[in-house]
Design an enzyme around this catalytic site. Sequence first.
Site, PDB file in Angstrom:
ATOM      1  N   PHE A 134      41.177  36.455  45.752  1.00 48.37           N
ATOM      2  CA  PHE A 134      41.698  36.326  44.271  1.00 48.37           C
ATOM      3  C   PHE A 134      41.818  35.204  43.582  1.00 48.37           C
ATOM      4  O   PHE A 134      42.708  34.388  43.979  1.00 48.37           O
ATOM      5  CB  PHE A 134      43.154  37.260  44.332  1.00 48.37           C
ATOM      6  N   ASP A 219      41.999  27.124  45.535  1.00 51.31           N
ATOM      7  CA  ASP A 219      42.917  27.800  44.803  1.00 51.31           C
ATOM      8  C   ASP A 219      44.574  27.645  45.419  1.00 51.31           C
ATOM      9  O   ASP A 219      44.661  28.666  46.202  1.00 51.31           O
ATOM     10  CB  ASP A 219      42.297  29.109  44.401  1.00 51.31           C
ATOM     11  N   LYS A 248      52.085  29.816  39.859  1.00 51.62           N
ATOM     12  CA  LYS A 248      53.158  30.157  40.419  1.00 51.62           C
ATOM     13  C   LYS A 248      54.398  29.454  40.649  1.00 51.62           C
ATOM     14  O   LYS A 248      55.384  29.716  39.892  1.00 51.62           O
ATOM     15  CB  LYS A 248      52.719  31.020  41.743  1.00 51.62           C
TER      16      LYS A 248
HETATM   17  C1  LIG Z   1      48.636  35.014  41.266  1.00 49.44           C
HETATM   18  C2  LIG Z   1      47.187  34.090  41.593  1.00 49.44           C
HETATM   19  C3  LIG Z   1      46.411  33.864  40.585  1.00 49.44           C
HETATM   20  C4  LIG Z   1      46.511  34.326  39.274  1.00 49.44           C
HETATM   21  O1  LIG Z   1      47.657  33.637  38.466  1.00 49.44           O
HETATM   22  P1  LIG Z   1      48.552  34.394  37.350  1.00 49.44           P
HETATM   23  O2  LIG Z   1      49.362  33.287  37.104  1.00 49.44           O
HETATM   24  O3  LIG Z   1      48.706  35.592  37.758  1.00 49.44           O
HETATM   25  O4  LIG Z   1      47.217  34.185  36.280  1.00 49.44           O
HETATM   26  C5  LIG Z   1      45.232  33.320  41.017  1.00 49.44           C
HETATM   27  N1  LIG Z   1      44.790  32.769  42.285  1.00 49.44           N
HETATM   28  C6  LIG Z   1      45.677  33.054  43.206  1.00 49.44           C
HETATM   29  C7  LIG Z   1      45.567  32.647  44.387  1.00 49.44           C
HETATM   30  C8  LIG Z   1      46.818  33.699  42.852  1.00 49.44           C
HETATM   31  O5  LIG Z   1      47.775  34.054  43.973  1.00 49.44           O
END
Ligand SMILES: *Cc1c(COP(=O)(O)O)cnc(C)c1O
Length: 397
Positions: A134, A219, A248
Site C-alpha cells: 500500500f 515507504d 503518519k
Molecule cells: C497510510 C500509508 C500511506 C498513505 O498515507 P496517507 O497519509 O493516508 O496519504 C502510504 N503508504 C503506507 C505504507 C501507509 O501506511
Amino acid sequence: MSDLRARFEAAFMPNYGVPPVALARGEGCRVWDTGGREYLDLIAGIAVTSLGHGHPALVEAVSSQVATLAHTSNLVLHEPEVLLAERLLGLLGGDGRVFLSNSGTEANECALKLAIKYGKSNGRSYFVAAENGFHGRSMGALSLTGKAAIREPFGPFGIDVRFVPYGDADALKAAVDENCAAVFLEPTQGEAGVVPPPDGYFAAARAICDATGALFVADEIQSAIGRTGTWFAFQHENARPDVLTLAKGLGGGLPIGACVAFGPHGDLFAKGDHGSTFGGNPVSAAAALAVLTTIEKDGLLANAASVGETLADGLRAIDHRLLDGVRGRGLWRAAVLTGPHAPAVEAAARDAGFLINAVAPDALRLAPPLILTAEQARSFTAAFPAILDSAAPEPEN
Ligand SMILES: *Cc1c(COP(=O)(O)O)cnc(C)c1O
C-alpha cells in the site's frame, strides 16, 4: 450518536461507510465517545497519534505556533521547517535533502516523481513494487499499490509497474534489471495486515538495487518514527534506502509527510519541479519537532520496544481456538486469527472498551500511541480471551 451517524451518512460520500464510533475527546491513550464511554486507544488513528491524545508538548508547540505564524506558503521560508528538515537529516546520518508534504500519499508522489526523473535521465523505464503493498490512493501512488482490489478499478495507469510477491528476494532479483528506475517497498506491509518479510529481505533489496542501479525507495509512512522501537524500520537491517517516505506518526496527529532523498538523489529536482502550498507549514512542522523531541526526551523508542514485547508476549500466552499467533515488532502488531473473524472481534473489543482495527479478514492491527504503558498492554491481553469468546461463541455440541 446514532443521529450523528445518520447525518454523517447523509452528508458524506460513501467511500468510508459509516464508522461505528463517534469520538468526542482523548487524553493519553484513552478516548471517550460522544455518549461518554471510555476506550483504550490501541490504534491511534492508524499509527498516527504517537504521543497519545492531548500531549502537553504537542499542545504547546501547536498552540504557540498557530498564534505566532500559522501559514506562509513556500514563497517565503520559516525556521520550524528548517529545524525539522535538519532534525530528520540528523536522525538519518546527514547527506540528504528533504521535501515536506501534507500526507503519506503526497510523500510517495514526490518519491515517484524523483524516480521518474531519475529513470528518464538514465533510460530506465519501469518500476517494481510488491503485491498487497500500500502506497496511497492518488493516481501515482495508487499505480504502485499492490492491493489489486483498490488499484484495479481505477486503471490503467500511466507508468509501467511490475508487482512481485512480497518477501521473496529471488523474485525481486528476477524482476529488477538495468532498465528498472526504482523499487518501492514497505519494510513490513502495514495495510496488508502488519506482515513482516523474512529476515534479510530489506538488506537483499538494498543489494539488488546497488547491483542494478535502480533507486531503492522505502515507504516508511507507517513503520517509522519509533513505531518498531527504532526511529526507522530500515535500521533493523541497516539497509538505508536511496529515498525514504514518512508521514503518519511524524506529526503526532497534525498532517505532515516527508520525502528524504540521500546523496546525489537529493538533487534530482530542479527549481519548479515540485511543490505544495501547505507542505512544510509552520504548525505541522512545529508539531513534528515536538514529536521528535518528546520521543527522544521520554525514551519512547525503548518504551515501544519493551511494551511491544509485553503486548506480544501477552497475546502469545493466550490459548484460544480463534487465535493463531502474533506478527510485527514494537508497538506495531497483528493478532492473527484462525479464520475471517476480525470484524466480529473488532466489534467485541469495542464493546469491551478497546479500539483495535480489523485490518484484514483474519488479522487485527494494534498500533497504539508510543506512550502505552505495560499495564495498559496487559489490561488488553487480559481481556482478549473473553473478547474472542464473545466474538464467536463456542458452537453448542
Ligand atoms: C497510510 C500509508 C500511506 C498513505 O498515507 P496517507 O497519509 O493516508 O496519504 C502510504 N503508504 C503506507 C505504507 C501507509 O501506511
